[in-house]
Every structure is written in structure tokens, then in C-alpha cells.
Design a protein around this motif. Sequence first.
Motif, PDB file in Angstrom:
ATOM      1  N   ASN A  62      -2.635  56.966  51.431  1.00 13.37           N
ATOM      2  CA  ASN A  62      -1.996  56.708  50.141  1.00 13.37           C
ATOM      3  C   ASN A  62      -2.904  57.181  49.015  1.00 13.37           C
ATOM      4  O   ASN A  62      -4.078  56.806  48.970  1.00 13.37           O
ATOM      5  N   TYR A  64      -3.509  57.499  44.913  1.00 16.99           N
ATOM      6  CA  TYR A  64      -3.368  57.345  43.460  1.00 16.99           C
ATOM      7  C   TYR A  64      -4.679  57.698  42.784  1.00 16.99           C
ATOM      8  O   TYR A  64      -4.736  57.930  41.584  1.00 16.99           O
ATOM      9  N   PHE A  87       1.190  59.668  51.348  1.00 15.52           N
ATOM     10  CA  PHE A  87       2.099  59.037  50.390  1.00 15.52           C
ATOM     11  C   PHE A  87       1.483  59.195  49.005  1.00 15.52           C
ATOM     12  O   PHE A  87       0.395  58.671  48.726  1.00 15.52           O
ATOM     13  N   GLY A  89       1.304  59.141  44.819  1.00 14.53           N
ATOM     14  CA  GLY A  89       1.710  58.527  43.558  1.00 14.53           C
ATOM     15  C   GLY A  89       2.142  59.609  42.580  1.00 14.53           C
ATOM     16  O   GLY A  89       1.485  60.648  42.455  1.00 14.53           O
ATOM     17  N   SER A 112       6.625  59.347  49.249  1.00 13.07           N
ATOM     18  CA  SER A 112       6.470  58.784  47.901  1.00 13.07           C
ATOM     19  C   SER A 112       5.738  57.450  47.945  1.00 13.07           C
ATOM     20  O   SER A 112       5.997  56.613  48.810  1.00 13.07           O
ATOM     21  N   HIS A 113       4.833  57.290  46.988  1.00 10.11           N
ATOM     22  CA  HIS A 113       4.126  56.012  46.814  1.00 10.11           C
ATOM     23  C   HIS A 113       4.457  55.417  45.446  1.00 10.11           C
ATOM     24  O   HIS A 113       3.663  54.691  44.850  1.00 10.11           O
ATOM     25  N   HIS A 117       2.355  52.865  40.453  1.00 12.04           N
ATOM     26  CA  HIS A 117       1.756  51.753  41.200  1.00 12.04           C
ATOM     27  C   HIS A 117       2.209  50.393  40.676  1.00 12.04           C
ATOM     28  O   HIS A 117       1.403  49.479  40.469  1.00 12.04           O
ATOM     29  N   MET A 151       6.532  54.462  50.714  1.00 14.08           N
ATOM     30  CA  MET A 151       5.654  53.344  51.018  1.00 14.08           C
ATOM     31  C   MET A 151       5.345  52.618  49.715  1.00 14.08           C
ATOM     32  O   MET A 151       4.729  53.196  48.815  1.00 14.08           O
ATOM     33  N   PRO A 153       3.670  50.586  46.773  1.00 10.50           N
ATOM     34  CA  PRO A 153       2.281  50.296  46.394  1.00 10.50           C
ATOM     35  C   PRO A 153       1.895  48.866  46.763  1.00 10.50           C
ATOM     36  O   PRO A 153       2.686  47.933  46.571  1.00 10.50           O
ATOM     37  N   THR A 172      11.812  53.075  54.171  1.00  8.36           N
ATOM     38  CA  THR A 172      10.663  52.341  53.646  1.00  8.36           C
ATOM     39  C   THR A 172       9.661  52.108  54.774  1.00  8.36           C
ATOM     40  O   THR A 172       9.992  51.502  55.792  1.00  8.36           O
ATOM     41  N   HIS A 207      -6.994  55.236  52.651  1.00 14.72           N
ATOM     42  CA  HIS A 207      -7.016  55.718  51.266  1.00 14.72           C
ATOM     43  C   HIS A 207      -8.207  56.673  51.112  1.00 14.72           C
ATOM     44  O   HIS A 207      -9.151  56.596  51.904  1.00 14.72           O
TER      45      HIS A 207
END
Length: 241
Positions: A62, A64, A87, A89, A112-113, A117, A151, A153, A172, A207
Motif C-alpha cells: 500500500n 501513500y 494499492f 493512493g 486503489s487505496h 486516506h 483496499m 485505508p 474489496t 508498506h
Amino acid sequence: MDLRKPRKWLAKHGASTVLVLAVLMIFTLTFGDKILPVWKENELKPIYGAETQEKVGAVVCNIYWGTEYVPDILKALKERDIKATFFIGGMWANDNPEVLKQIVSDGHEIGSHGYSHKMHSKLSLDENVKEMEKAANAIEPITGTTISLFMPPSGDFGQATLQAAKQLNYKTIMWSCDTIDWRDQQDDVLLGRVQKKMAPGGIILTHPTAATARIYGQMLDYLTGQGYRLCPVGELIAAED
């Protein structure tokens, strides 16, 4: 010990109550550090992994933040010819289009994340849809791909989130094995969680952090050494569609 107490309790509360409690105990399952809820009939559910006995699983990342660690993660995956699911952001995609293009160029799956957030369980159906659409509008023009996986946040969702995802034709996705690398940075701790919690059909959450970048290759080598075939989430769950 008064052996009559269980009988008195049963007489007072009834056999149906005992049955309900037994069912709750059976269906409350622990995945990673999360407790799967007991779903009500007809409620939508996210996907935590695949139901299989085959040693197959997926690694997801993920993003961001942590852009500076993404190249090392990509390198570890490329050296082992393993494809993962990233995924993304929406805000990050806007700020890092070239890095996102590299992820796609390396053949990884994009999901997509969300855009910014947000805590999706706090959003209405319309707000969930708008947040997901905003993310797609940021990600898809850069990747040239159509998003089909979402997924939330922080793993935060409600029925409105699941309904919004379904409305947009997204699945999801959650996870079954959490490295918790956003918090902990000890190499042995992160690897230990994967070694302890990975199971057939599992989804490993990562992450881009300094520790994650350091241990990615070791993590992948451990999993393949244990006989796991690693693939993107879409492929992992395709057989159950």
C-alpha cells in the motif's frame, strides 16, 4: 465446585442461547491482528484471501508515502520474477506519476487505496463512491489500466464502503498476514510475522518503509523456499469468482 450451576444456567437461559454462543465462538476467527466479524445474512464481505490448500499467496504493498523505498522493493521483486499488487493512493499517484509508471512497466497489478486516506467507515455511500472515483481518476490515466480492486485505508470499512465498491465493480480486499511495518522497523520482527502467519491462500500486507525495503528479498525467498507460488491478488482470487 457446584456441579449444578451449569444446569441452572442452562435452565435459566435456554438451549438456544447456548447454541448462539457456540456459533459465535466457532465463527470468530483471527487473521493477523484483526478479528473477522460474524457477518449477518446478506451482508457484503471483503476478501481476506483465497480458500485453498495449495501453497499460493499474494504480496501487496500500500502506497501513500515512502516513495524513496519503492525502487528497492521493485528490485527485489524483479530479481525473483515475482509479481505483486500495489494499492495506490490517488494523492500519491498525482505526485509520483513516473514511479507509478515504473510499477506498471514491471508488470505489477494496480489497485486503489482511496484518494486521501480517509476513514471509509465514516463516509456515506455517496462519499465512498466519490472518494473511490477520485482515486481512479488520478490513477487510471497514468497506468492505462482499469481498477478492479480496492483496499480501504487502515483496513477501515463499513457496509456503505462495500456497497460503493460493488457499485464501481471493485472487489474489496483485506489481508490475512500483516507485517505491521508502518509501526515496527526491526527486521526479525517483520520476517517473524510472515513466517508465523502466512498460510495457503494468504495475502501479506506491506508498506514502503526502510525496514520493508531491507527485508523484502528475504521475505520473498523465505516464502518461495517454503513452496509458495506468489502471484497478484487478482490471480489469487480469480478461481473463486
